[in-house]
Design a protein around this motif. Sequence first.
Motif, PDB file in Angstrom:
ATOM      1  N   ARG A  33       3.637  -5.099   0.028  1.00 45.19           N
ATOM      2  CA  ARG A  33       3.650  -3.837  -0.715  1.00 45.19           C
ATOM      3  C   ARG A  33       3.268  -2.665   0.196  1.00 45.19           C
ATOM      4  NH1 ARG A  33       6.851  -3.192  -3.216  1.00 45.19           N
ATOM      5  NH2 ARG A  33       5.882  -1.477  -4.403  1.00 45.19           N
ATOM      6  N   LEU A  34       2.304  -2.900   1.081  1.00 51.27           N
ATOM      7  CA  LEU A  34       1.914  -1.832   2.007  1.00 51.27           C
ATOM      8  C   LEU A  34       3.057  -1.496   2.955  1.00 51.27           C
ATOM      9  CD1 LEU A  34      -1.742  -2.956   2.830  1.00 51.27           C
ATOM     10  CD2 LEU A  34      -1.058  -0.904   1.561  1.00 51.27           C
ATOM     11  N   GLU A  35       3.774  -2.518   3.419  1.00 53.20           N
ATOM     12  CA  GLU A  35       4.929  -2.263   4.277  1.00 53.20           C
ATOM     13  C   GLU A  35       5.986  -1.456   3.535  1.00 53.20           C
ATOM     14  OE1 GLU A  35       6.347  -5.988   5.734  1.00 53.20           O
ATOM     15  OE2 GLU A  35       4.893  -6.063   7.375  1.00 53.20           O
ATOM     16  N   ALA A  36       6.200  -1.785   2.263  1.00 50.46           N
ATOM     17  CA  ALA A  36       7.180  -1.046   1.474  1.00 50.46           C
ATOM     18  C   ALA A  36       6.756   0.403   1.294  1.00 50.46           C
ATOM     19  CB  ALA A  36       7.361  -1.723   0.114  1.00 50.46           C
ATOM     20  N   LEU A  37       5.477   0.631   1.066  1.00 47.77           N
ATOM     21  CA  LEU A  37       4.989   2.004   0.911  1.00 47.77           C
ATOM     22  C   LEU A  37       5.106   2.776   2.222  1.00 47.77           C
ATOM     23  CD1 LEU A  37       1.810   1.423  -1.294  1.00 47.77           C
ATOM     24  CD2 LEU A  37       3.890   2.627  -1.973  1.00 47.77           C
ATOM     25  N   ASP A  38       4.851   2.103   3.326  1.00 48.97           N
ATOM     26  CA  ASP A  38       4.954   2.773   4.614  1.00 48.97           C
ATOM     27  C   ASP A  38       6.403   3.161   4.912  1.00 48.97           C
ATOM     28  OD1 ASP A  38       3.691   3.615   7.137  1.00 48.97           O
ATOM     29  OD2 ASP A  38       4.931   2.050   8.022  1.00 48.97           O
ATOM     30  N   GLN A  39       7.329   2.341   4.466  1.00 44.40           N
ATOM     31  CA  GLN A  39       8.742   2.619   4.709  1.00 44.40           C
ATOM     32  C   GLN A  39       9.305   3.666   3.752  1.00 44.40           C
ATOM     33  OE1 GLN A  39      10.558  -1.237   4.471  1.00 44.40           O
ATOM     34  NE2 GLN A  39       9.447  -2.036   6.247  1.00 44.40           N
TER      35      GLN A  39
END
Length: 220
Positions: A33-39
């Motif tokens: 989820r953090l990777e998705a938010l960063d992207q």
Amino acid sequence: MPPASTIPTLNGQALPDGVVPYLARDVSFALDRLEALDQGDPAGILAGRLDLRRSGVFGVSLGGIVGAEACRTESRLHACLLMDAPMPTDVVRDGLPQPTMWITRDAATMHREGWSPSEIEEHRNSMRAVFHGLRADGYFVQVSGMFHLNLTDFPSVSPLLPRLGIAGPIDAGRAHAIVNAYTLALFGHQLKGAPAALLDGPASQYPEVSVECRRSAPTR
């Protein structure tokens, strides 16, 4: 921790791999989820602002057991802090690749808390087995006078808890300060490259703490 003799269930769902691997999946989910938010954060707040190359995990008791399993299976974690938690069988077998710190206490303190000799041996031997087999830097931190609950905020509820044998003889504020200092030292050094004298051995400001260090072999 030894394997269960029967397949555990949670909310009617069979967990053939056990409860701990199931709970450790939450760590991978959070990283996803953090990777998705960063992207691409829909709110436009976190996009491009998260440095997930500096991700770590920590936990106390069951949280430490789950954290160890997460570090075993999740390559995106780069530092691991495990507080007073016996290591799962798979972690003892496979080891951990990340720099890892254990915060626990000496056997005499555990005996004073009421642990049986067999419980003390199983608890400490599993932690030490993983510590000695680490493929990265390792730190085994023991705090004399600290009971299991002193690794949480619970002893701050009442000064009567040590008299009841629920919290250790160490002052609650002192225990909190020690845990905080060594936590910051680990993650600051391993994730940010900050100097951390506390990781090198005994510290005069914390005479009740003993530290064993293992350094990974330099790469060629």
